[in-house]
Design a protein around this motif. Structure first.
Motif, PDB file in Angstrom:
ATOM      1  N   ASN A 227       0.797  -1.226   0.000  1.00 26.83           N
ATOM      2  CA  ASN A 227       0.000   0.000   0.000  1.00 26.83           C
ATOM      3  C   ASN A 227       0.829   1.275   0.000  1.00 26.83           C
ATOM      4  O   ASN A 227       0.504   2.241  -0.697  1.00 26.83           O
ATOM      5  N   GLU A 228       1.899   1.307   0.777  1.00 27.50           N
ATOM      6  CA  GLU A 228       2.684   2.534   0.851  1.00 27.50           C
ATOM      7  C   GLU A 228       3.257   2.926  -0.502  1.00 27.50           C
ATOM      8  O   GLU A 228       3.322   4.107  -0.841  1.00 27.50           O
TER       9      GLU A 228
ATOM     10  N   SER B 107       0.240   0.444   5.703  1.00 27.62           N
ATOM     11  CA  SER B 107       1.292   0.674   4.711  1.00 27.62           C
ATOM     12  C   SER B 107       1.950  -0.629   4.277  1.00 27.62           C
ATOM     13  O   SER B 107       2.343  -0.790   3.115  1.00 27.62           O
TER      14      SER B 107
ATOM     15  N   ASP C 135      -1.073   4.647  -1.435  1.00 28.29           N
ATOM     16  CA  ASP C 135      -1.146   5.866  -0.626  1.00 28.29           C
ATOM     17  C   ASP C 135      -0.870   7.077  -1.510  1.00 28.29           C
ATOM     18  O   ASP C 135       0.209   7.178  -2.107  1.00 28.29           O
TER      19      ASP C 135
END
Length: 208
Positions: free
Chosen positions: A14-15, A79, A19
């Motif tokens: 995700n990071e 994240s 994001d």
């Protein structure tokens, strides 16, 4: 079939991909490529269901984790989570954790575990090009595996006056000089269905 392949999906977390404050510039491109690559590889795996034939793929989702002093991709955090998780209850889709750039360095027994599954070739894509993708490719080559890098399906951030695409090409050049095969991901996956078709007897047609 004399050998199988491992498809390494490196650090699509995700990071780095989701994001809006930290994702790579080419995140949409990587998401699209990953969706298509997984769709084809999973369709091939599903076509082997109920067959006694050796599975042609092992899908390895590599998941990086950091300590609080290193960054924010902490185990259990949003994240850190994989953007594309493995399907549950599948022996042909696994997660391998790592804390260094080279997945093989973080997992000293990984190479032997892959050999025990008759794997001789690794197909690699993910994030980041000059970081964990290049390091893991280098580790795989050093361990004696054939390596294919899916061009257009790995990326990174702009850095040191270079665009992400420039860095991607530099990484591909370095890896090709070390013995890796570099192929556009669209071209590579277009061959997978027909390549696997001949290895399955009495099992119907695969992807074309």
């Amino acid at each position: 079939m004399s050998s199988t392949r491992a498809l390494f999906v490196v650090d699509i977390q995700n990071e780095l991909i989701a994001d809006p404050d930290t994702r790579i510039p080419n995140s949409e491109q990587i998401i699209k490529a990953t969706e298509e690559i997984l769709k084809v590889s999973r369709s091939i795996l599903d076509s082997y269901e109920g067959s006694n034939s050796l599975l042609p793929w092992l899908i390895v989702f590599v998941q990086h984790e950091e300590s609080p002093s290193e960054g924010t991709m902490l185990r259990g955090s949003k994240s850190w989570e994989l953007f594309f998780p493995p399907r549950s209850n599948r022996q042909d889709e696994i997660v391998v954790a790592k804390s260094t750039g080279d997945t093989f360095k973080s997992n000293s027994d990984l190479a032997q575990k892959l050999r025990d599954r008759n794997i001789t070739e690794i197909v690699m894509f993910g994030l980041q090009s000059e970081g964990c993708v290049e390091a893991t490719c280098t580790g795989a080559l050093a361990a004696g595996f054939g390596v294919t890098v899916l061009s257009g399906a790995h990326s990174t951030y702009d850095s040191d006056g270079k665009t992400a695409v420039q860095i991607e090409r530099e990484v591909e050049h370095r890896l090709s000089t070390r013995g890796a095969r570099v192929v556009p991901w669209e071209k590579e996956i277009s061959t997978w269905g027909s390549a696997e078709h001949s290895t399955v007897s009495n099992h119907g047609s695969l992807l074309r």
